[in-house]
Scaffold this motif. Structure first.
Motif, PDB file in Angstrom:
ATOM      1  N   SER A   1      -7.522 -41.161 -10.587  1.00  0.00           N
ATOM      2  CA  SER A   1      -7.766 -40.797 -11.962  1.00  0.00           C
ATOM      3  C   SER A   1      -6.557 -41.006 -12.971  1.00  0.00           C
ATOM      4  O   SER A   1      -6.617 -41.192 -14.211  1.00  0.00           O
ATOM      5  CB  SER A   1      -8.458 -39.545 -12.182  1.00  0.00           C
ATOM      6  OG  SER A   1      -7.564 -38.568 -12.147  1.00  0.00           O
ATOM      7  N   GLY A   2      -5.647 -40.913 -12.518  1.00  0.00           N
ATOM      8  CA  GLY A   2      -4.079 -40.975 -13.145  1.00  0.00           C
ATOM      9  C   GLY A   2      -3.646 -39.666 -13.294  1.00  0.00           C
ATOM     10  O   GLY A   2      -2.422 -39.348 -13.942  1.00  0.00           O
ATOM     11  N   LEU A   3      -4.119 -38.406 -12.657  1.00  0.00           N
ATOM     12  CA  LEU A   3      -3.634 -37.171 -12.665  1.00  0.00           C
ATOM     13  C   LEU A   3      -3.657 -36.865 -11.171  1.00  0.00           C
ATOM     14  O   LEU A   3      -4.563 -36.960 -10.534  1.00  0.00           O
ATOM     15  CB  LEU A   3      -4.568 -36.293 -13.397  1.00  0.00           C
ATOM     16  CG  LEU A   3      -4.882 -36.708 -14.776  1.00  0.00           C
ATOM     17  CD1 LEU A   3      -5.686 -35.913 -15.458  1.00  0.00           C
ATOM     18  CD2 LEU A   3      -3.247 -36.352 -15.680  1.00  0.00           C
ATOM     19  N   HIS A   4      -2.626 -36.160 -10.839  1.00  0.00           N
ATOM     20  CA  HIS A   4      -2.471 -35.637  -9.482  1.00  0.00           C
ATOM     21  C   HIS A   4      -3.243 -34.671  -9.107  1.00  0.00           C
ATOM     22  O   HIS A   4      -3.837 -34.042 -10.153  1.00  0.00           O
ATOM     23  CB  HIS A   4      -0.924 -35.261  -9.227  1.00  0.00           C
ATOM     24  CG  HIS A   4      -0.524 -34.248  -9.892  1.00  0.00           C
ATOM     25  ND1 HIS A   4      -0.578 -32.926  -9.221  1.00  0.00           N
ATOM     26  CD2 HIS A   4       0.006 -33.969 -10.966  1.00  0.00           C
ATOM     27  CE1 HIS A   4      -0.364 -32.069 -10.111  1.00  0.00           C
ATOM     28  NE2 HIS A   4       0.304 -32.385 -11.223  1.00  0.00           N
ATOM     29  N   ARG A   5      -3.498 -34.446  -7.857  1.00  0.00           N
ATOM     30  CA  ARG A   5      -4.035 -33.439  -7.551  1.00  0.00           C
ATOM     31  C   ARG A   5      -3.534 -32.486  -6.188  1.00  0.00           C
ATOM     32  O   ARG A   5      -4.017 -31.733  -5.445  1.00  0.00           O
ATOM     33  CB  ARG A   5      -5.414 -33.822  -6.803  1.00  0.00           C
ATOM     34  CG  ARG A   5      -5.319 -34.691  -5.389  1.00  0.00           C
ATOM     35  CD  ARG A   5      -6.698 -35.072  -4.591  1.00  0.00           C
ATOM     36  NE  ARG A   5      -6.458 -36.216  -3.760  1.00  0.00           N
ATOM     37  CZ  ARG A   5      -7.341 -36.412  -3.243  1.00  0.00           C
ATOM     38  NH1 ARG A   5      -8.587 -36.409  -3.396  1.00  0.00           N
ATOM     39  NH2 ARG A   5      -7.174 -37.363  -2.109  1.00  0.00           N
ATOM     40  N   ARG A   6      -2.035 -32.401  -6.269  1.00  0.00           N
ATOM     41  CA  ARG A   6      -1.273 -31.743  -5.670  1.00  0.00           C
ATOM     42  C   ARG A   6      -1.012 -30.521  -6.014  1.00  0.00           C
ATOM     43  O   ARG A   6      -0.611 -30.343  -7.326  1.00  0.00           O
ATOM     44  CB  ARG A   6       0.150 -32.587  -5.450  1.00  0.00           C
ATOM     45  CG  ARG A   6       0.126 -33.788  -4.690  1.00  0.00           C
ATOM     46  CD  ARG A   6       0.052 -33.893  -3.164  1.00  0.00           C
ATOM     47  NE  ARG A   6       1.132 -32.910  -2.385  1.00  0.00           N
ATOM     48  CZ  ARG A   6       2.343 -33.580  -2.266  1.00  0.00           C
ATOM     49  NH1 ARG A   6       2.533 -34.510  -2.603  1.00  0.00           N
ATOM     50  NH2 ARG A   6       3.423 -32.851  -1.912  1.00  0.00           N
ATOM     51  N   THR A   7      -1.101 -29.359  -5.408  1.00  0.00           N
ATOM     52  CA  THR A   7      -0.996 -28.166  -5.774  1.00  0.00           C
ATOM     53  C   THR A   7       0.043 -27.279  -5.163  1.00  0.00           C
ATOM     54  O   THR A   7       0.406 -26.311  -5.646  1.00  0.00           O
ATOM     55  CB  THR A   7      -2.438 -27.257  -5.676  1.00  0.00           C
ATOM     56  OG1 THR A   7      -2.556 -27.135  -4.162  1.00  0.00           O
ATOM     57  CG2 THR A   7      -3.544 -27.663  -6.437  1.00  0.00           C
TER      58      THR A   7
END
Length: 349
Positions: free
Chosen positions: A206-212
């Motif tokens: 989506s253009g936003l990362h999901r790494r926490t």
């Protein structure tokens, strides 16, 4: 380099010298001029035919290749690009044009495939949610609606990326620059990145990362630093650079965003650093090209998915609009992207 004009001039001079020489031979040997004239004409025609063949054969081949290109066949190339004359230059130009058109056609097909894939996933998920609600399998409760909203937002982000690409191609832009404080602005950008990462199930495409697991650090000096730019366009730049850095960071890595006054009055220098594998020097010149998703295996970090390959191209476009520069800077570890903004916007047509 021997030009065609030189070759034609040499042909004329050679024909004149040949005729004059044969005339002198005729005078000294008492040979009839009609025989000398016929022999001179035959010799001149043979030489002319040889020179003409060397000039027209490449043109015939170029015409054939150009016809193939006009029909959509970009695989053919013109031979003789190593000639040291105008025809060699023309052959090189046609071959470069064919290379560019072939790359554009390949990128177009890749874009269609990527966009089709990106659209199919959220549409299928949204359809499944709505079908379950309509069929009574699930209730239209807030959790279900949030799931549907998430997929709708993903579609919106993809459409916005495509609109940015369209603006990039057409040059249709409206910069709304204003002066702003850098620290609060970048803090907000990083806060949005952390918030997006915390949302469960948010797709990285989506253009936003999901790494926490990646820590984001902000370093602004002086703390009251201000800049003059279009904050929306600059947000595109920083969001894409941070997203890219996070994707390629090692587990529990660190991404640092630095802001300093640039080398010129009112200019701004922004740097985004990560601790990932970095970018091979051979690939640095094409990092900001469209659809470039990296070819080195070690560039595929824990959070990498390739994406559409448009993020960094859009970032470069936004920086260029400001009259600034963006590039890969030298770094002993990881990747370092440097952005410079001049502090005053260029005049736009």
């Amino acid at each position: 380099m021997i030009s065609i004009k030189t070759k034609l001039g040499a042909l004329v001079v050679g024909a004149v010298l040949l005729t004059s020489g044969l005339a002198l031979v005729a005078i000294r040997t008492s040979t009839e001029f009609r025989y000398i004239t016929i022999f001179a004409m035959i010799a001149t025609l043979l030489i002319t035919q040889f020179v003409a063949q060397s000039l027209t054969a490449p043109l015939d081949e170029m015409n054939t290749v150009a016809g193939s290109i006009s029909r959509g066949d970009f695989s053919r190339r013109v031979r003789g690009a190593d000639r040291r004359d105008e025809l060699g230059d023309l052959a090189s130009t046609i071959n470069r044009m064919a290379d560019d058109l072939e790359a554009v056609d390949r990128h177009r097909k890749e874009l269609v495939a990527n966009v089709s894939h990106e659209l199919r996933t959220p549409i299928a998920a949204l359809r499944a949610v709505l079908e379950n609600v309509v069929d009574g399998v699930s209730e239209a409760d807030p959790e279900t609606m949030r799931s549907a909203l998430k997929q709708t937002e993903r579609l919106g982000r993809l459409v916005e990326t495509l609109l940015d690409l369209s603006r990039l191609d057409n040059g249709v832009v409206q910069l709304r620059a204003r002066r702003f404080e850098v620290w609060p602005y970048l803090s907000g950008v990083l806060r949005e990145a952390n918030l997006a990462a915390a949302q469960r199930g948010l797709p990285s495409t989506s253009g936003l990362h999901r790494r926490t697991d990646v820590h984001l650090h902000l370093d602004v000096s002086p703390s009251d630093l201000t800049a003059y730019a279009d904050v929306e366009r600059l947000h595109q730049v920083m969001a894409n650079l941070i997203d890219n850095a996070v994707k390629h960071s090692p587990p529990h890595g660190r991404v640092t965003v630095r802001a300093r006054r640039g080398p010129y009055p009112e200019s701004l220098e922004l740097v985004v650093e990560d601790e990932g594998p970095g970018i091979p020097e051979s690939e640095r010149h094409k990092v900001f090209e469209r659809f470039n998703r990296g070819t080195a295996p070690d560039r595929q970090g824990p959070g990498s998915d390739g994406g559409t390959g448009l993020g960094l191209a859009i970032a470069r476009w936004a920086v260029d609009l400001h009259g600034g520069g963006i590039g890969v800077a030298e770094s002993s570890r990881g990747c370092r992207i440097r952005v410079t903004l001049p502090g005053s916007l260029p005049l736009l047509d």
